[in-house]
Design an enzyme around this catalytic site. Structure first.
Site, PDB file in Angstrom:
ATOM      1  N   ASN A 173      16.160 -14.642 -14.179  1.00 19.95           N
ATOM      2  CA  ASN A 173      16.808 -14.335 -12.982  1.00 19.95           C
ATOM      3  C   ASN A 173      17.064 -12.744 -12.760  1.00 19.95           C
ATOM      4  OD1 ASN A 173      19.502 -13.804 -11.245  1.00 19.95           O
ATOM      5  ND2 ASN A 173      19.553 -15.882 -11.352  1.00 19.95           N
ATOM      6  N   CYS A 228      14.486 -10.078   4.153  1.00 18.41           N
ATOM      7  CA  CYS A 228      13.792 -10.755   5.067  1.00 18.41           C
ATOM      8  C   CYS A 228      14.900 -11.767   5.646  1.00 18.41           C
ATOM      9  CB  CYS A 228      12.679 -11.484   4.553  1.00 18.41           C
ATOM     10  SG  CYS A 228      13.058 -12.459   2.969  1.00 18.41           S
ATOM     11  N   ARG A 286       0.786  -1.099  -0.041  1.00 18.80           N
ATOM     12  CA  ARG A 286      -0.010  -0.148  -0.006  1.00 18.80           C
ATOM     13  C   ARG A 286       1.033   1.263  -0.159  1.00 18.80           C
ATOM     14  NH1 ARG A 286      -2.723  -3.115   4.043  1.00 18.80           N
ATOM     15  NH2 ARG A 286      -1.804  -2.015   5.791  1.00 18.80           N
ATOM     16  N   ASP A 298      10.370 -12.187 -12.179  1.00 20.19           N
ATOM     17  CA  ASP A 298      10.565 -13.309 -11.105  1.00 20.19           C
ATOM     18  C   ASP A 298      11.207 -14.445 -11.996  1.00 20.19           C
ATOM     19  OD1 ASP A 298       9.283 -13.715  -7.857  1.00 20.19           O
ATOM     20  OD2 ASP A 298      10.068 -15.297  -9.005  1.00 20.19           O
TER      21      ASP A 298
END
Length: 388
Positions: free
Chosen positions: A273, A332, A210, A247
């Site tokens: 890639n 992450c 968002r 992706d």
């Protein structure tokens, strides 16, 4: 007079600087003076320091290097009564939404239990032996508390191997749940809640989808590591000039095409890639680039290679931005903290000769709480930069 606790206990070795002494919820096998018999695996066990002082109640598993995980600072049993109270408290802390994380492991005092909600379906992960053994109680509690149409038990995370657990996936009803359209923040996504990555959708990036959508208005955008297209779809919905989603997974790019069609949005998609794509198309220019790769470092041994990967990605992306462009870059990787990630992006900007202004440091949303004493729970971090 209170009865003396008969619960088993373990004790830390002498002269240790164990993190658990500073409030961290884990104790490692190498830190324990004497192990309990294997018969106590999955049970509630208290931890003492080397002088016998109580440090908390935790779940015990000698098969794992993380032998003890605290769930309470008081004497307690990891039983149905405790689970009922802890799960109810965890759900109550969330703002009610159709799709969100309801339970987040140690950060919710439920080590190894993860629960996500996708409309009327719940997805449960059991990442520790103690949670695995309480599956029936957890199913009953969630059914009573939330009345889901079904519960999917995604007991297929590779980390279960470290706990000596098998891998399996099944539903509470025994019925098959086919891929289904789920509305998330005004967009329809076709989700595989049984075999899709993680629990079907990266709920931890919803706020960023968002946020970036607002910045994308009227801009040309590259969505790197697009997965199901959350960043790109929200950007086009918010009137981005154009979006290119890239992706390496054919399944992911096919899903983006299907999701875009369902939402009547026009997005360009390429299967490649991203490292190779950035090198091949280094002369292309964008107003906004999003880099949201999968984890590059799941343990400390992988940190150096991960930092090199982040450096290359951000260096190449920075060079492709128009003056005044925006880079939204995320990590992450649990083993890499926010300071290390910021430093590697700073180094990339210096090498690219692109001065940047930090618009925002980002982190995971409130439904993925971060425990102050457990840095491992602060896994998602990011930077939004304006580039000169």
């Amino acid at each position: 007079m209170n009865k003396k606790s008969t619960r088993k206990s373990i004790r830390l070795k002498r002269n240790l600087r164990a993190r658990v002494l500073e409030g961290h919820p884990w104790a490692y096998k190498s830190e324990i003076e004497k192990l309990l018999p294997e018969s106590h695996s999955g049970e509630s066990v208290s931890l003492q320091d080397s002088r016998g002082r109580f440090l908390g109640s935790g779940i015990y598993n000698p098969k794992s290097q993380i032998i003890w995980r605290r769930f309470s600072t008081k004497e307690a049993a990891f039983d149905r009564t405790y689970l009922q109270k802890a799960i109810t408290a965890s759900v109550a802390k969330r703002t009610p939404e159709a799709c969100q994380r309801l339970v987040w492991s140690e950060a919710d005092n439920l080590p190894g239990l993860v629960v996500d909600r996708f409309e009327d379906i719940l997805i449960v992960q059991a990442l520790t032996m103690a949670v695995d053994r309480q599956t029936d109680a957890i199913r009953e509690i969630l059914t009573e508390l939330l009345s889901p149409a079904d519960i999917v038990f995604r007991y297929d995370a590779p980390s279960r191997n470290y706990e000596g657990l098998d891998l399996r996936v099944y539903t509470a009803s025994g019925n098959t749940i086919p891929s289904r359209w789920v509305k998330i923040d005004g967009l329809e996504y076709k989700l595989d809640l049984v075999e899709g990555q993680k629990t079907g959708f990266y709920l931890d990036q919803r706020e960023q989808h968002r946020r970036i959508a607002k910045l994308a208005q009227g801009k040309t955008m590259l969505d790197g590591f697009c997965h199901l297209g959350g960043f790109g779809l929200q950007a086009m919905k918010s009137s981005a000039k154009s979006v290119l989603s890239v992706d390496i997974s054919k399944d992911a790019t096919a899903a983006v095409v299907e999701n875009a069609k369902k939402n009547q949005l026009n997005i360009d998609v390429e299967t490649a890639n991203l490292f190779d794509w950035l090198r091949e198309y280094e002369n292309r220019k964008f107003d906004l680039i999003v880099l949201d790769p999968p984890s590059f470092a799941r343990n400390k041994k992988a940190i150096d290679g991960a930092l090199r990967g982040y450096k290359e990605l951000n260096l190449r992306a920075l060079k492709m931005l128009n003056p005044g462009g925006i880079l939204a870059t995320y990590s992450c990787s649990q083993a890499i903290d926010a300071a290390a990630f910021t430093n590697v992006v700073r180094s990339a900007a210096a090498d690219a000769h692109r001065p940047c202004t930090i618009m925002e440091h980002t982190a995971q949303p409130a439904d993925h709480p971060m425990s102050l004493t457990m840095p491992e729970s602060w896994y998602l971090k990011g930077l939004i930069l304006r580039v000169e």
